[in-house]
Design a protein around this motif. Structure first.
Motif, short mmCIF file in Angstrom:
data_model
loop_
_atom_site.label_atom_id
_atom_site.label_comp_id
_atom_site.label_asym_id
_atom_site.label_seq_id
_atom_site.Cartn_x
_atom_site.Cartn_y
_atom_site.Cartn_z
N ALA A 189 5.22 -1.78 -12.86
CA ALA A 189 4.13 -1.07 -12.18
C ALA A 189 3.41 -0.10 -13.12
CB ALA A 189 4.71 -0.31 -10.99
N VAL A 190 2.08 -0.10 -13.05
CA VAL A 190 1.30 0.81 -13.89
C VAL A 190 0.61 1.85 -13.01
CG1 VAL A 190 -0.75 0.98 -15.38
CG2 VAL A 190 0.92 -0.82 -15.76
N GLY A 191 0.74 3.12 -13.39
CA GLY A 191 0.05 4.20 -12.68
C GLY A 191 -0.95 4.87 -13.60
N VAL A 192 -2.08 5.27 -13.04
CA VAL A 192 -3.10 5.94 -13.87
C VAL A 192 -3.67 7.15 -13.15
CG1 VAL A 192 -3.83 3.85 -15.11
CG2 VAL A 192 -4.98 4.48 -12.98
N LYS A 193 -4.25 8.06 -13.95
CA LYS A 193 -4.99 9.19 -13.39
C LYS A 193 -6.35 8.69 -12.90
CE LYS A 193 -2.46 12.98 -14.10
NZ LYS A 193 -2.39 13.66 -15.39
N ALA A 194 -7.04 9.56 -12.15
CA ALA A 194 -8.27 9.14 -11.47
C ALA A 194 -9.32 8.56 -12.42
CB ALA A 194 -8.83 10.33 -10.70
N ALA A 204 -2.79 8.91 -9.80
CA ALA A 204 -3.76 8.76 -8.72
C ALA A 204 -3.71 7.36 -8.10
CB ALA A 204 -5.17 9.02 -9.25
N ASP A 205 -3.26 6.38 -8.88
CA ASP A 205 -3.29 5.02 -8.37
C ASP A 205 -2.22 4.19 -9.09
OD1 ASP A 205 -4.13 2.87 -6.91
OD2 ASP A 205 -5.89 2.44 -8.14
N MET A 206 -1.70 3.16 -8.38
CA MET A 206 -0.69 2.28 -8.98
C MET A 206 -1.17 0.83 -8.87
SD MET A 206 1.98 4.27 -9.73
CE MET A 206 3.12 3.01 -10.27
N SER A 207 -0.78 0.02 -9.85
CA SER A 207 -0.98 -1.42 -9.75
C SER A 207 0.38 -2.09 -9.92
CB SER A 207 -1.92 -1.94 -10.85
OG SER A 207 -1.85 -3.35 -10.90
N THR A 227 2.84 16.54 -16.39
CA THR A 227 2.99 17.00 -17.77
C THR A 227 1.83 16.52 -18.64
OG1 THR A 227 4.56 15.17 -18.04
CG2 THR A 227 5.49 17.37 -17.81
N GLY A 228 0.82 15.90 -18.01
CA GLY A 228 -0.41 15.62 -18.76
C GLY A 228 -0.65 14.17 -19.14
N PHE A 229 0.22 13.27 -18.69
CA PHE A 229 0.04 11.86 -19.07
C PHE A 229 -1.08 11.22 -18.24
CE2 PHE A 229 4.02 12.89 -20.90
CZ PHE A 229 4.06 12.14 -22.07
N ASP A 230 -1.81 10.30 -18.89
CA ASP A 230 -2.93 9.63 -18.24
C ASP A 230 -2.51 8.29 -17.64
OD1 ASP A 230 -5.05 11.53 -19.17
OD2 ASP A 230 -4.24 10.89 -21.11
N LEU A 231 -1.52 7.67 -18.26
CA LEU A 231 -1.03 6.38 -17.77
C LEU A 231 0.49 6.36 -17.85
CD1 LEU A 231 -3.26 5.65 -20.32
CD2 LEU A 231 -3.34 3.54 -18.99
N VAL A 232 1.09 5.57 -16.99
CA VAL A 232 2.55 5.42 -17.03
C VAL A 232 2.89 3.99 -16.61
CG1 VAL A 232 2.79 6.24 -14.63
CG2 VAL A 232 4.75 6.36 -16.13
N HIS A 233 3.98 3.47 -17.13
CA HIS A 233 4.49 2.24 -16.51
C HIS A 233 5.94 2.48 -16.09
CE1 HIS A 233 7.04 0.50 -19.82
NE2 HIS A 233 7.61 -0.10 -18.77
N LEU A 234 6.33 1.85 -15.01
CA LEU A 234 7.71 1.92 -14.51
C LEU A 234 8.29 0.52 -14.53
CD1 LEU A 234 7.08 3.94 -11.21
CD2 LEU A 234 7.48 4.83 -13.50
N HIS A 288 0.82 -1.21 0.00
CA HIS A 288 0.00 0.00 0.00
C HIS A 288 0.86 1.27 0.00
CE1 HIS A 288 -3.77 2.11 0.63
NE2 HIS A 288 -3.17 2.84 1.56
N GLU A 289 1.83 1.29 0.90
CA GLU A 289 2.66 2.50 1.04
C GLU A 289 3.55 2.70 -0.19
OE1 GLU A 289 2.33 4.79 3.45
OE2 GLU A 289 0.65 3.56 4.11
N CYS A 290 4.04 1.60 -0.74
CA CYS A 290 4.89 1.70 -1.93
C CYS A 290 4.05 2.27 -3.09
CB CYS A 290 5.43 0.31 -2.27
SG CYS A 290 6.81 0.34 -3.37
N GLY A 291 2.79 1.83 -3.15
CA GLY A 291 1.88 2.36 -4.18
C GLY A 291 1.69 3.85 -4.02
N LYS A 292 1.51 4.29 -2.78
CA LYS A 292 1.31 5.72 -2.54
C LYS A 292 2.56 6.51 -2.93
CE LYS A 292 -0.16 6.94 1.49
NZ LYS A 292 -0.38 6.81 2.93
#
Ligand code: PLP
Length: 488
Positions: free
Chosen positions: A292-297, A136-139, A266-273, A123-127
């Motif tokens: 890891a995938v991060g997305v906007k709300a 807004a959120d990571m998977s 900078t306006g991206f809706d999704l990202v992967h790391l 949970h904390e790593c996601g935050k």
């Protein structure tokens, strides 16, 4: 004696362990008094002949394998100028923490209340990573970078399906990492390539002509495969968002922007790391990894199933709800990768992460400055964490291949950089020193490249014949990969 060679005063026997068989050692053969193997096993599984094992004493076995291990080249021996892409140095403490018994002896079906610490880390790593990326959120479900891209494309597809739109196309610049178009394709989209301009940035006019309401996403590898930070992100964002196109950021090489810019801002809706690059797990060696995938709300509900939440002082894993794309792997994540990432984040802190990003940039720019007068640096104008040297005209002039140049680097005790990538620069080397190398190492590595450049002009045959000082000399790379001989 004829089969031995001396290294650091020690004698090494070059033979295989099967050739070291020593008949003078006694072979004991104890037989069980009461039962035979055939009493336990079906007849067809009982060995009839003696096991063909070499008869070697314990100390010789130890010496044999220690000697073999010394023939390897690893990041603990020296620098990997292809950087985070394969093997950058990761702090040993993080590896050690991930090996704690309490982490390794857990079962994924354990009840939430028995694994509170584990859930807290997820949970904390996601935050923290949502903060690092501005999402807004990571998977943490995807197991690799390409798997993260694929997951992101499924999310985009589910998002448009939910809106009642059936967009078919993904736009991918020709400077993108090769997995981008592959992932979009596997997710069932049609891939349309966007050209680069003369400086290696996205050709804005070409993008404008291809951006329309049938495009689901634009995938930007940033820094791109030339090592360039895209200069027109704001323009690209406006062009794409005006048509409802989702902006995807391939952040596999996040160390180039860590603490400096956030894809979300900078306006991206999704990202992967690639946590198995930028966050203390090596990329090389085949995993385990975490893309890891991060997305906007607005995309949160479509993320892979299972979310770690924190309510009333308790962590738990919960179903995400009806819009999720479902599971992309068994269970929630490759947890040991997260432990390393979390330990890395917490030990460096925000300032330390930013410093690692800045050092990655400084080191690449420093080597490039040492080489600039001799080599053609294809990365223009601003170098980020890696840069590309073009040797096309030299290869033709001196009748060598780029492989000859790269192999000669091995003779000087360094791993070779990435060769012939990106594809848009012919006969190139891509150099990424990473943030952990000292100035002395960087100076030495640059001196080696300059020396080989001279050798190429005065004695090209040496390059064609090398490596001469490695345990294995020049191999046929293609045959070695396609027809490997892996047994004695
Ligand atoms: C920019 C970029 N994107 C995606 C990937 C794919 O990551 P993986 O090899 O974990 O699938 C890589 C791999 O290094 C990469 O450099």
């Amino acid at each position: 004696m004829s089969d031995t060679m001396t290294k650091n005063g020690a004698h090494f026997d070059k033979n295989l362990i099967f050739e070291k068989d020593n008949d003078t050692l006694s072979r004991f053969a104890f037989t069980h008094s009461a039962k035979q193997a055939s009493d336990y096993l079906p007849a067809n599984q009982v060995r009839n002949a003696e096991l063909d094992m070499p008869n070697v004493s314990e100390v010789e076995v130890v010496r044999h394998f220690i000697e073999l291990s010394g023939k390897n080249y690893g990041v603990d021996n020296g620098m990997y100028p292809l950087g985070s892409c394969t093997m950058k140095y990761n702090p040993k403490i993080n590896e050690k923490i991930s090996k704690f018994d309490s982490f390794n002896n857990m079962h994924p079906y354990s009840a939430n209340e028995r694994v509170q610490g584990t859930l807290e880390i997820i949970h904390e790593c996601g935050k923290d990573l949502a903060e690092v990326t501005g999402m807004a959120d990571m998977s943490f479900a995807p197991c690799a970078g390409a798997h993260g891209e694929l997951t992101a494309m499924f999310i985009v597809k589910a998002y448009f399906r939910n809106k009642g739109e059936d967009r078919q196309i993904i736009l991918v610049p020709d400077s993108a990492h090769g997995t981008n178009p592959a992932s979009a394709n596997v997710a069932g989209f049609k891939v349309v390539s966007v050209n680069s301009d003369a400086d290696g940035f996205v050709d804005i006019e070409d993008l404008k002509s291809k951006a329309n309401e049938n495009v689901a996403a634009f995938m930007l590898t940033n820094p791109n495969t030339l090592g360039l930070y895209e200069k027109n992100i704001a323009l690209i964002r406006d062009i794409c968002h005006a048509k409802g196109i989702q902006l995807y950021y391939d952040g596999a090489n996040l160390n180039a922007i860590l603490g400096i810019s956030r894809p979300g801002d900078t306006g991206f809706d999704l990202v992967h790391l690639n946590l198995h690059k930028s966050f203390s797990t090596p990329h090389g060696g085949g995993g385990p990894g975490c893309g890891a995938v991060g997305v906007k709300a607005h995309l949160k509900d479509f993320m892979p199933n299972y979310i770690t939440s924190y309510k009333n002082g308790q962590y738990s894993i919960e179903h995400r709800g009806g819009l999720t794309i479902g599971q992309v792997r068994a269970f929630s994540t490759n947890f040991s990768v997260l432990v390393k990432a979390f330990a890395y984040i917490k030990s460096l802190g925000a300032a330390g992460l930013r410093m690692s990003g800045l050092l990655a940039l400084l080191n690449a720019n420093y080597i490039a400055a040492l080489l600039r007068d001799t080599f053609t640096i294809a990365t223009k104008p601003h170098i980020m964490h890696e840069f590309v040297i073009g040797l096309d005209s030299e290869c033709h002039q001196y009748d060598i291949s780029i492989m000859d140049f790269a192999k000669r680097i091995l003779d000087y005790g360094y791993h070779a950089p990435t060769v012939s990538f990106p594809l848009i620069v012919h006969n190139c080397l891509m150099i990424e020193p990473t943030e952990t190398e000292s100035k002395k190492r960087l100076d030495d590595f640059a001196a080696v490249l300059l020396k080989i450049y001279d050798e190429m002009k005065t004695d090209a045959q040496t390059l064609r014949d090398c490596p001469t000082l490695t345990p294995v000399k020049r191999i046929d790379d293609v045959t070695a990969a396609r027809v490997p001989i892996v047994k004695y």
